[in-house]
Design an enzyme around this catalytic site. Structure first.
Site, PDB file in Angstrom:
ATOM      1  N   GLU A 224       0.868  -1.174   0.000  1.00 51.36           N
ATOM      2  CA  GLU A 224       0.000   0.000   0.000  1.00 51.36           C
ATOM      3  C   GLU A 224       0.903   1.222   0.000  1.00 51.36           C
ATOM      4  OE1 GLU A 224      -2.941  -0.209  -0.649  1.00 51.36           O
ATOM      5  OE2 GLU A 224      -3.489  -2.253  -0.127  1.00 51.36           O
ATOM      6  N   CYS A 258      -1.567   9.333   2.571  1.00 51.85           N
ATOM      7  CA  CYS A 258      -1.187   8.765   1.275  1.00 51.85           C
ATOM      8  C   CYS A 258      -2.249   8.994   0.213  1.00 51.85           C
ATOM      9  CB  CYS A 258      -0.869   7.282   1.412  1.00 51.85           C
ATOM     10  SG  CYS A 258      -2.245   6.276   2.005  1.00 51.85           S
TER      11      CYS A 258
END
Length: 480
Positions: A224, A258
């Site tokens: 991720e 993110c």
């Protein structure tokens, strides 16, 4: 140190190897935990988080130097508990074997099933930006799937790591859950262990080394990552509403997310209205940037990196607009007010790498094709955020670009919908977690055929005489 440095000559800490052996032995003795046991584990995680909210919030604050307690409570505690409860509610259905179609060659009495089985010991590498959520979100999926977990925290999260290590021992045996601090090469050592699955969250820069390191062992890896996620304000969308929603995301956790908006497209001629509305939105939300409600940049290195990127942009002709004008952000605590950067060009540092801070470059555009072409010429982003009231235009952007996930008319929020899988694509990651897809990520979805007493394949067995050829030809004609 990069968590995926070549581990060929690393000294592996004894606590890593002994804990892995303990968890491996536990898994071998409990290869398929019951539904009741998995629910009990998930409820125990609920208790760990709910019973210790204030201590967890304070530990994260200590690691940041200044982390908004509301943001920790909302984005890490509340969302984590919601995800756990959703998994508890859904787990029975997730665990149920799936019936699959059996073709004519296996009929009439054969049955096909897909059964989810635990994979074993999972290693979790946790980033510093959401050190609680990025422990408990994957852990929810891992425990739901019936696995054990070893968790390595970030070197920027030592207070949180020590607290979780202490708390974990009160709620779980080391054979099921264990936490470790980072530092001194422990990251590469951790990821060199022969886990059954590795879950890593970090920057896109780690991808190549990460995949190479994971290849040393026959274990899948879920990456991720992040990247430069764009937002687009369409001409039809109200500018005040767009600015308020964009600045909510860009100031949440001081932009250190993110999935945050990394750069923004506005229609040509609409830059100044956006800037004016963004300033209004920020001042209404943060009348005092130093009062503890606005989060600090994580460390001095990041603070200096962000300032260097701003200096680079100015030196190449960009205009930097300070939204906290009139306030004096406390540099000693790494408080950085949000900034909008106008006149950006692709050679600027801000447009070369993920920003991960409260800085928003703005580009102008004339056509939707121009926007899609720009996005598609670059690495796949983790998220895409079109702002428009025209559903067909939103769908056009979705179908003509590719990203990890999408929120229409807002940003970041798709991550909090537990029924939706979360994950990147290409440069922004691989694999999914959250909800059912998280359950399957940490399970072996094992295909099983139960052959019946009548074996139709006998008609096609050797010796291959006329009857076998006739049946085969008929099968081909039926499928042609």
């Amino acid at each position: 140190m990069n968590a995926f440095t070549d581990p060929a000559h690393l000294a592996i800490p004894a606590e890593f190897t002994s804990t892995l052996a303990t968890q491996r032995a536990h898994f071998e003795a409990n290869r398929y935990p019951s539904y009741e046991q998995r629910v009990a584990d998930l409820k125990q995680v609920v208790r760990l988080v709910a019973d210790n909210q204030q201590a967890l919030i304070e530990a994260v604050n200590q690691d940041y130097g200044c982390r908004s307690s509301f943001e920790t409570s909302f984005a890490e505690i509340a969302v984590t508990l919601d995800g756990l409860q959703d998994a508890i509610k859904s787990l029975k259905g997730w665990m149920k074997p799936q019936k699959r179609h059996v073709d004519m060659m296996r009929m009439p009495l054969a049955k096909a099933r897909l059964v989810a089985q635990p994979v074993g010991v999972v290693g979790i590498v946790v980033p510093w930006n959401f050190p609680l959520a990025m422990v408990f979100h994957p852990l929810t999926s891992i425990f739901a799937a019936g696995n054990t977990a070893m968790v390595k925290m970030s070197e920027n999260s030592n207070h949180t790591a020590r607290l979780l290590k202490s708390l974990s021992a009160r709620y779980f045996p080391e054979s099921k859950l264990a936490f470790f601090e980072d530092g001194g090469g422990r990251g590469p050592a951790f990821t060199s262990l022969p886990f059954d699955h590795i879950f890593f969250t970090g920057s896109p820069a780690t991808r190549q080394a990460g995949v190479a390191n994971a290849a040393r062992h026959p274990a899948p890896v879920t990456l991720e990552l992040g990247g430069k996620s764009p937002a687009i304000i369409a001409p039809d969308y109200d500018m005040a509403s767009a600015a308020k929603r964009v600045m909510w995301a860009k100031t949440l956790n001081a932009g250190q997310i993110c999935t945050n908006i990394d750069y923004l497209f506005v229609p040509e001629g609409k830059t100044q209205p956006f800037v004016e509305e963004a300033i209004k939105a920020f001042k209404a939300s943060y009348p005092d940037i130093n009062n503890g409600t606005y989060t600090a940049v994580i460390d001095q290195r990041s603070y200096e990196r962000l300032n260097a990127a701003l200096d680079d942009a100015r030196s190449k002709g960009a205009t930097v607009v300070e939204l906290a004008e009139g306030q004096a952000p406390d540099a000693s605590r790494r408080i950085m007010g949000p900034k909008i950067v106008l006149g950006v060009t692709d050679d600027m540092d801000l447009m070369q790498r993920e920003i991960f801070g409260p800085i928003l470059p703005v580009r102008t555009y004339r056509t939707r094709e121009e926007v899609a072409g720009y996005i598609n010429d670059r690495p796949r982003p983790l998220a895409l955020y079109p702002f428009t009231n025209d559903k067909s235009l939103a769908d056009w952007y979705i179908m003509n670009t590719l990203s990890g996930g999408v929120t229409v008319n807002d940003s970041v929020l798709h991550v909090s919908v537990h029924s939706l899988p979360f994950g990147g694509v290409g440069n922004s990651g691989m694999g999914h977690y959250h909800g059912y897809e998280g359950f399957t990520t940490f399970s072996k979805m094992r295909p099983i055929l139960y052959q019946g007493p009548i074996r139709s394949i006998n008609f096609l067995a050797a010796p291959y005489g006329p009857t076998a050829r006739k049946i085969l030809n008929m099968m081909i004609r039926m499928k042609s």
